[in-house]
Scaffold this active site. Sequence first.
Site, short mmCIF file in Angstrom:
data_model
loop_
_atom_site.label_atom_id
_atom_site.label_comp_id
_atom_site.label_asym_id
_atom_site.label_seq_id
_atom_site.Cartn_x
_atom_site.Cartn_y
_atom_site.Cartn_z
N HIS A 226 39.59 32.51 31.81
CA HIS A 226 38.73 32.08 32.92
C HIS A 226 38.04 30.78 32.50
O HIS A 226 36.97 30.80 31.90
CB HIS A 226 37.72 33.19 33.24
CG HIS A 226 36.85 32.92 34.44
ND1 HIS A 226 36.21 33.93 35.13
CD2 HIS A 226 36.51 31.77 35.07
CE1 HIS A 226 35.51 33.41 36.12
NE2 HIS A 226 35.66 32.09 36.10
N HIS B 112 37.61 26.84 34.29
CA HIS B 112 37.90 25.84 35.34
C HIS B 112 38.00 24.50 34.62
O HIS B 112 37.02 24.06 34.03
CB HIS B 112 36.78 25.79 36.37
CG HIS B 112 36.53 27.11 37.03
ND1 HIS B 112 37.03 27.43 38.27
CD2 HIS B 112 35.84 28.21 36.61
CE1 HIS B 112 36.66 28.66 38.59
NE2 HIS B 112 35.94 29.16 37.60
N HIS C 31 37.85 35.28 42.13
CA HIS C 31 36.46 35.51 41.77
C HIS C 31 35.91 36.54 42.75
O HIS C 31 36.07 36.38 43.97
CB HIS C 31 35.64 34.23 41.90
CG HIS C 31 35.84 33.24 40.80
ND1 HIS C 31 37.08 32.76 40.45
CD2 HIS C 31 34.95 32.63 39.97
CE1 HIS C 31 36.93 31.89 39.45
NE2 HIS C 31 35.65 31.79 39.14
N GLU D 93 30.69 38.28 41.40
CA GLU D 93 29.84 37.44 40.56
C GLU D 93 28.45 37.46 41.22
O GLU D 93 27.51 37.99 40.66
CB GLU D 93 30.41 36.01 40.48
CG GLU D 93 29.54 35.05 39.67
CD GLU D 93 30.04 33.59 39.71
OE1 GLU D 93 30.86 33.24 40.57
OE2 GLU D 93 29.59 32.80 38.85
N ASP E 2 34.24 29.88 31.51
CA ASP E 2 34.04 29.48 32.91
C ASP E 2 33.98 27.95 33.08
O ASP E 2 34.98 27.34 33.40
CB ASP E 2 32.78 30.15 33.48
CG ASP E 2 32.82 30.34 34.97
OD1 ASP E 2 33.86 30.01 35.59
OD2 ASP E 2 31.82 30.83 35.56
N ASP E 3 32.79 27.37 32.89
CA ASP E 3 32.61 25.92 33.01
C ASP E 3 31.82 25.44 31.79
O ASP E 3 30.63 25.16 31.88
CB ASP E 3 31.84 25.60 34.30
CG ASP E 3 32.58 26.10 35.53
OD1 ASP E 3 33.54 25.44 35.95
OD2 ASP E 3 32.20 27.17 36.05
N1 HPA Z 1 32.25 30.80 40.46
C1 HPA Z 1 32.83 30.35 41.57
N2 HPA Z 1 33.43 29.18 41.64
C2 HPA Z 1 33.46 28.42 40.56
C3 HPA Z 1 32.87 28.83 39.38
C4 HPA Z 1 32.25 30.09 39.32
O1 HPA Z 1 31.69 30.54 38.31
N3 HPA Z 1 33.08 27.82 38.50
C5 HPA Z 1 33.78 26.85 39.12
N4 HPA Z 1 34.01 27.20 40.38
ZN ZN Z 2 34.78 30.82 37.44
#
Ligand code: HPA
Ligand code: ZN
Length: 340
Positions: A18, A20, A201, A204, A282-283
């Site tokens: 996971h 991006h 996703h 969350e 994630d990011d």
């Molecule tokens: N959630 C949803 N969209 C996203 C995320 C995330 O954590 N990171 C980049 N796009």
């Molecule tokens: Zn994500």
Amino acid sequence: MNPTLADKIARAPKAELHIHIEGSLEPELIFALAKRNGVQLAYDSIDALRAAYAFTDLQSFLDIYYAGASVLLHEQDFYDMTMAYVERALADHVTHTEIFFDPQTHTERGVPIETVVAGIERALADGEKRGLTSKLILCFLRHLSEDDALATFDEAQPLFDKYAHRLIGVGLDSSERGHPPSKFERVFAKARERGLKLVAHAGEEGPPSYVYEALDLLKVDRVDHGVRSIEDAALVARLADSRIALTVCPLSNIKLCVFDDMAKHTLKDLLDQGVAVMINSDDPAYFGGYVNANYFAIVDALKLTDHEAYTLLRNSLEASFVTEQERAAMIARLDTYWKQ
Ligand code: HPA
Ligand code: ZN
């Protein structure tokens, strides 16, 4: 945390499932690409941009994340961004990664989807020569319409052929609340017919019902985040029985205020109940760390044991979209390493 365990985790072979790729764009590279491409940014320095990384929820992050991605115009830009991530992944002993990208973020600005994929692919091919295997997953932006996603999917058809070895699935990301998985049932059905892997996703910020929709309507192979599943005992039991994995991202969850304290993260409860959870970044450029930093933060806050850390690492390999032969080899390598 016990420094021996931290060191053991740091050097362990692991998969990241996971990430991006646009979220790996560090402020320094954003500024370098802005200069190279003549793109005007709303921040006048790297420090000013970094100072804006104080998020209150998912949307407050996404606004800055899409602004950061606006500097990506040419194939070389996508190569440079991806190569920077490859370096970080190798440094963290990631041996396999499955990368998300958001084509609509770029096609909206007139960048052809082929340019995006060609640049990412060239970097991943270079990474492969250095011991990092990888797959690519095309994500639809859920704040846009399903017709937009269908058009993107059609546009990507030649790429699913040309890059069949790499581009193996579709996902769903961006603003979750108010955009349930059910909105994308048709495009996921088309992707399924094409034999692609499916992820989304869900859970969350959205409720457990979004996780049910991802499972029942989109028929996903993995759920991204999914941490709110813990609110529904039947859902937790179902995830545990089916071994449908949740790709958990601890630092992201704190930065986006999903939990207000890492000690309150529900990963251990999910793990204790047999859910296939693992750790991801994630990011990483926005949330304060790459995959190893995420392992350290959660193992420390939840006081996880050596065996629990092993289980998280092993789950990352179990849930990878690789052949059974590749999976067995990855697990054997982890096991040999962990015992020594
Ligand atoms: N959630 C949803 N969209 C996203 C995320 C995330 O954590 N990171 C980049 N796009
Ligand atoms: Zn994500």
